[in-house]
Every structure is written in structure tokens, then in C-alpha cells.
Design an enzyme around this catalytic site. Structure first.
Site, PDB file in Angstrom:
ATOM      1  N   ALA A  66     -10.003  -0.470  10.824  1.00 25.70           N
ATOM      2  CA  ALA A  66      -9.706   0.705   9.811  1.00 25.70           C
ATOM      3  C   ALA A  66      -8.256   0.995  10.095  1.00 25.70           C
ATOM      4  CB  ALA A  66     -10.591   1.844  10.190  1.00 25.70           C
ATOM      5  N   GLY A 112     -13.197  -2.442  12.375  1.00 30.82           N
ATOM      6  CA  GLY A 112     -13.766  -2.459  11.183  1.00 30.82           C
ATOM      7  C   GLY A 112     -13.404  -3.930  10.614  1.00 30.82           C
ATOM      8  N   GLU A 115     -16.224  -5.751  12.103  1.00 28.52           N
ATOM      9  CA  GLU A 115     -17.480  -4.997  11.379  1.00 28.52           C
ATOM     10  C   GLU A 115     -17.836  -5.668  10.096  1.00 28.52           C
ATOM     11  OE1 GLU A 115     -16.300  -1.196  12.710  1.00 28.52           O
ATOM     12  OE2 GLU A 115     -18.052  -0.922  13.686  1.00 28.52           O
ATOM     13  N   GLU A 135     -12.225   0.033  19.753  1.00 29.84           N
ATOM     14  CA  GLU A 135     -12.327   1.288  19.389  1.00 29.84           C
ATOM     15  C   GLU A 135     -12.120   2.214  20.779  1.00 29.84           C
ATOM     16  OE1 GLU A 135     -14.079  -0.882  17.762  1.00 29.84           O
ATOM     17  OE2 GLU A 135     -13.905  -0.248  15.322  1.00 29.84           O
TER      18      GLU A 135
HETATM   19  C1  HXC Z   1      -2.890   0.836  10.801  1.00 26.36           C
HETATM   20  C2  HXC Z   1      -2.002  -1.326  11.667  1.00 26.36           C
HETATM   21  C3  HXC Z   1      -3.388  -1.578  12.173  1.00 26.36           C
HETATM   22  C4  HXC Z   1      -4.586  -0.597  11.897  1.00 26.36           C
HETATM   23  C5  HXC Z   1      -2.151  -3.152  12.795  1.00 26.36           C
HETATM   24  N1  HXC Z   1      -1.499  -2.098  12.041  1.00 26.36           N
HETATM   25  N2  HXC Z   1      -3.069  -2.711  12.983  1.00 26.36           N
HETATM   26  N3  HXC Z   1      -2.054   0.076  11.124  1.00 26.36           N
HETATM   27  N4  HXC Z   1      -4.166   0.504  11.279  1.00 26.36           N
HETATM   28  N5  HXC Z   1      -5.696  -0.879  12.584  1.00 26.36           N
HETATM   29  C6  HXC Z   1      -0.032  -2.276  11.526  1.00 26.36           C
HETATM   30  C7  HXC Z   1       0.929  -1.936  12.888  1.00 26.36           C
HETATM   31  O1  HXC Z   1       1.069  -0.557  12.904  1.00 26.36           O
HETATM   32  C8  HXC Z   1       2.257  -2.567  12.445  1.00 26.36           C
HETATM   33  O2  HXC Z   1       2.828  -1.676  11.392  1.00 26.36           O
HETATM   34  C9  HXC Z   1       1.852  -3.986  11.537  1.00 26.36           C
HETATM   35  O3  HXC Z   1       0.440  -3.601  11.254  1.00 26.36           O
HETATM   36  C10 HXC Z   1       2.014  -5.225  12.382  1.00 26.36           C
HETATM   37  O4  HXC Z   1       1.093  -4.820  13.527  1.00 26.36           O
HETATM   38  P1  HXC Z   1       1.718  -4.988  15.064  1.00 26.36           P
HETATM   39  O5  HXC Z   1       0.875  -4.126  15.995  1.00 26.36           O
HETATM   40  O6  HXC Z   1       3.256  -4.943  15.117  1.00 26.36           O
HETATM   41  O7  HXC Z   1       1.308  -6.429  15.501  1.00 26.36           O
HETATM   42  P2  HXC Z   1       1.203  -7.205  16.658  1.00 26.36           P
HETATM   43  O8  HXC Z   1       2.067  -6.913  17.745  1.00 26.36           O
HETATM   44  O9  HXC Z   1       1.368  -8.845  16.463  1.00 26.36           O
HETATM   45  O10 HXC Z   1      -0.383  -6.815  17.327  1.00 26.36           O
HETATM   46  C11 HXC Z   1      -1.415  -7.208  16.353  1.00 26.36           C
HETATM   47  C12 HXC Z   1      -2.558  -6.133  16.889  1.00 26.36           C
HETATM   48  C13 HXC Z   1      -2.117  -4.906  16.700  1.00 26.36           C
HETATM   49  C14 HXC Z   1      -2.975  -6.885  18.157  1.00 26.36           C
HETATM   50  C15 HXC Z   1      -3.715  -6.687  15.969  1.00 26.36           C
HETATM   51  O11 HXC Z   1      -1.645  -4.468  15.599  1.00 26.36           O
HETATM   52  C16 HXC Z   1      -3.429  -3.653  16.996  1.00 26.36           C
HETATM   53  O12 HXC Z   1      -3.901  -3.593  18.339  1.00 26.36           O
HETATM   54  N6  HXC Z   1      -3.828  -3.235  16.051  1.00 26.36           N
HETATM   55  C17 HXC Z   1      -4.780  -2.086  16.225  1.00 26.36           C
HETATM   56  C18 HXC Z   1      -6.169  -2.791  16.355  1.00 26.36           C
HETATM   57  C19 HXC Z   1      -7.221  -1.735  16.468  1.00 26.36           C
HETATM   58  O13 HXC Z   1      -7.137  -0.922  17.360  1.00 26.36           O
HETATM   59  N7  HXC Z   1      -8.232  -1.973  15.390  1.00 26.36           N
HETATM   60  C20 HXC Z   1      -9.158  -0.963  15.483  1.00 26.36           C
HETATM   61  C21 HXC Z   1      -9.161   0.249  14.456  1.00 26.36           C
HETATM   62  S1  HXC Z   1     -10.333   1.281  14.513  1.00 26.36           S
HETATM   63  P3  HXC Z   1       4.575  -1.109  11.663  1.00 26.36           P
HETATM   64  O14 HXC Z   1       4.630  -0.359  10.319  1.00 26.36           O
HETATM   65  O15 HXC Z   1       4.417  -0.308  12.768  1.00 26.36           O
HETATM   66  O16 HXC Z   1       5.119  -2.286  11.748  1.00 26.36           O
HETATM   67  C22 HXC Z   1     -11.404   0.936  13.584  1.00 26.36           C
HETATM   68  C23 HXC Z   1     -12.486   2.087  13.478  1.00 26.36           C
HETATM   69  C24 HXC Z   1     -13.621   1.525  12.582  1.00 26.36           C
HETATM   70  O17 HXC Z   1     -11.344  -0.082  13.131  1.00 26.36           O
HETATM   71  C25 HXC Z   1     -14.665   2.586  12.037  1.00 26.36           C
HETATM   72  C26 HXC Z   1     -14.135   3.423  11.013  1.00 26.36           C
HETATM   73  C27 HXC Z   1     -15.156   4.351  10.878  1.00 26.36           C
END
Ligand code: HXC
Length: 256
Positions: A66, A112, A115, A135
Site C-alpha cells: 500500500a 499489500g 496480499e 508491515e
Molecule cells: C510508497 C513507496 C513504497 C510504498 C516504495 N516506494 N515502496 N512509496 N509506498 N509502499 C517508493 C520509495 O519511497 C521511492 O520513492 C521509490 O518507491 C523507490 O523505492 P526505494 O525504496 O528507493 O527502492 P529500493 O531502495 O530498491 O527499495 C525497495 C523496497 C523499499 C525494499 C521495496 O522501497 C521498501 O521497503 N518499500 C516499502 C515496502 C513496504 O513496507 N510495504 C508495505 C507497506 S504497508 P522516492 O520518491 O523516495 O524515490 C502495506 C499495508 C497493506 O502494504 C494494508 C493496507 C490496508
């Protein structure tokens, strides 16, 4: 209707649906969820579609979760609403869709994103795929069905460990534990999934529709409700502020 963040290509009764926000690793924001919801409503009554393939644009990510930046300022009520609405409009719709939905996992499938892949009827991954539910690093739990679908797919103990550690599975490990059905070269992924989809289109669609409904029959419903409530409650905790702020500031969270 023009999709903002989806590319839909229909050919030979197969809809290839590409989630297209590569600048955010295809993170699910409001627009993208609305596009998906709309797509599944249309596809249900579109006779030119017999099978749906979901994939992510670019070579790096299926869906990285998400959109953290979009929900970072939410309170508990908004958090609960995010989970409830997403499950209703997209994830439940995908799981209960009466035409096969295959996830072509072409890179990161996190939160997500995993998911969404798990709500799909089955998953084929490319070698570079990485799958996980991170998460708890944000002070949250999965909110789009992950607490219910992961244990069903890989067993309760493995799901407990995966959710508690937030570690990602490699494609090969995901294959070993049954989270994905096959692992192929990234360049071959879409071809292979289309090949499987083509085979499905040759079988009875009415029989497949009934098979999906029968396979899906279970009593996960209470679990989904508990997941949604807990997900919302966590937005009112300090850890959630710290977790999401740390993500935006690109640092490690410091949980009390
Ligand atoms: C918003 C995101 C994002 C996310 C990546 N980006 N994941 N933006 N939401 N979930 C953005 C980064 O901020 C960045 O933007 C660009 O995408 C590239 O990502 P990087 O982090 O620079 O890439 P990298 O270093 O290769 O790392 C990849 C990654 C990391 C390991 C996937 O991006 C990461 O940890 N992302 C978050 C993963 C996460 O926690 N997902 C769960 C979310 S909670 P900028 O503009 O900074 O360059 C969820 C809840 C679901 O999903 C339920 C809801 C009800």
C-alpha cells in the site's frame, strides 16, 4: 473510463493487466485501487475476457505494498476504513472473481502487494521476485487479508515467523513452501503465464467458475474482520508514527 494507473491489454480472451506506477514500485494508492475495482467490475461482464493476469510495470517490482506516503497521516478510523474498503473493493473481489486471476510476480511483492498476489487464484514468479509482509516494521499488521491468506498458503508457523520478522522470501524459497507455483526467468514470465492462461481458456468456463467458488468456500470471514479492526487501532499507536516517519525519512525505526 480511462485508467490512470493500469494498462489493460486483451488478446485471445486473456486480459493482461499491468499495475503502472513504476516510480513508486507500483505501490497501491487510492487511484490504483479504484482502477482495479473498476477493472474487475467490467471484466466480470466482458465476454472477451476469460482469464486475468495481474503484473507490475518495470523489472523491479510487482507491487511494493500500500502507498505508505498516502496513509502516513491517517488516524485509526481512516486506517480501518482503508483496510475495509480495500478488502471489499479489490481483494475480496479478486479472490471471489469467477474467472481465473493469475498473479505474474515480476519483482517485489510486499505488504499489500503480496496480499494482492495471494488474493489472486495462483502465483507464478520470476527469479528476482521477493515476497513478504513487512508491515510490523511500520508499526502495522497486514490489512488486506494477509493474516488470513498467508497461513492458509504456507502454514501457520511459517506465516507467524514471516509476519513477525518481516523477512522476505526469495522466489526459490517461495516455491519450496508453496507460495508460488513456478519460478521462471523474468524475460519468460509473461509468456509462461499466458501459456497457462491459454490452457485454461480451452476448458469449460462454467465448470471453472464453480471450481473457484468451491475451492474458496471457508470460514475466514471472522479473521478478516479482526484484521481490519486491529489494523485501524494500530494507527493510534506511537509505533505507527515512528514506523512511517522512518520510512519517509529513509532511516531505521526506533520503536520504544
Ligand atoms: C510508497 C513507496 C513504497 C510504498 C516504495 N516506494 N515502496 N512509496 N509506498 N509502499 C517508493 C520509495 O519511497 C521511492 O520513492 C521509490 O518507491 C523507490 O523505492 P526505494 O525504496 O528507493 O527502492 P529500493 O531502495 O530498491 O527499495 C525497495 C523496497 C523499499 C525494499 C521495496 O522501497 C521498501 O521497503 N518499500 C516499502 C515496502 C513496504 O513496507 N510495504 C508495505 C507497506 S504497508 P522516492 O520518491 O523516495 O524515490 C502495506 C499495508 C497493506 O502494504 C494494508 C493496507 C490496508
Amino acid at each position: 473510463y480511462t485508467y490512470e494507473n493500469l494498462i489493460v491489454e486483451i488478446e485471445n480472451k486473456i486480459a493482461l493487466v499491468t499495475l503502472n506506477r513504476p516510480q513508486a514500485l507500483n505501490a497501491l494508492n487510492k487511484n490504483l485501487l479504484e482502477d482495479l475495482s473498476h477493472f474487475f467490475d467490467e471484466a466480470l461482464v466482458d465476454d472477451s475476457i476469460r482469464v486475468v493476469i495481474l503484473t507490475g510495470s518495470g523489472e523491479k517490482s510487482f507491487v511494493a505494498g500500500a502507498d505508505i506516503k498516502e496513509f502516513a497521516s491517517f488516524d485509526g478510523k481512516q486506517g480501518e476504513q482503508l483496510a475495509a474498503k480495500g478488502q471489499q473493493d479489490v481483494f475480496d473481489k479478486v479472490e471471489k472473481f469467477t474467472k481465473p486471476v493469475i498473479a505474474a510476480v515480476n519483482g517485489f511483492a510486499l505488504g499489500g502487494g503480496l496480499e494482492l498476489a495471494m488474493a489472486s487464484h495462483f502465483r507464478i514468479a520470476s527469479k528476482n521476485a521477493k515476497l513478504g509482509l513487512p508491515e510490523v516494521t511500520l508499526g502495522l499488521i497486514p490489512g488486506y487479508g494477509g493474516t488470513q491468506r498467508l497461513p492458509k498458503l504456507i502454514g501457520k508457523g511459517r506465516a507467524m515467523q514471516a509476519i513477525m520478522t518481516a523477512e522476505m522470501f526469495s522466489a526459490d524459497r517461495a516455491y519450496e513452501i508453496g507460495l508460488v507455483n513456478e519460478v521462471v526467468e523474468q524475460t519468460e514470465l509473461i509468456n509462461r503465464v499466458k501459456e497457462i492462461a491459454t490452457k485454461i481458456t480451452q476448458n469449460s468456463s462454467v465448470a471453472i467458475r464453480h471450481a473457484i467458488t468451491a475451492i474458496n468456500a471457508s470460514d475466514k470471514e471472522i479473521g478478516f474482520d479482526i484484521e481490519i479492526k486491529s489494523f485501524g487501532n494500530l494507527f493510534d499507536e506511537d509505533d505507527f508514527k515512528e514506523g512511517t516517519t522512518a520510512f519517509v525519512e529513509k532511516r531505521k525505526p526506533n520503536f520504544k
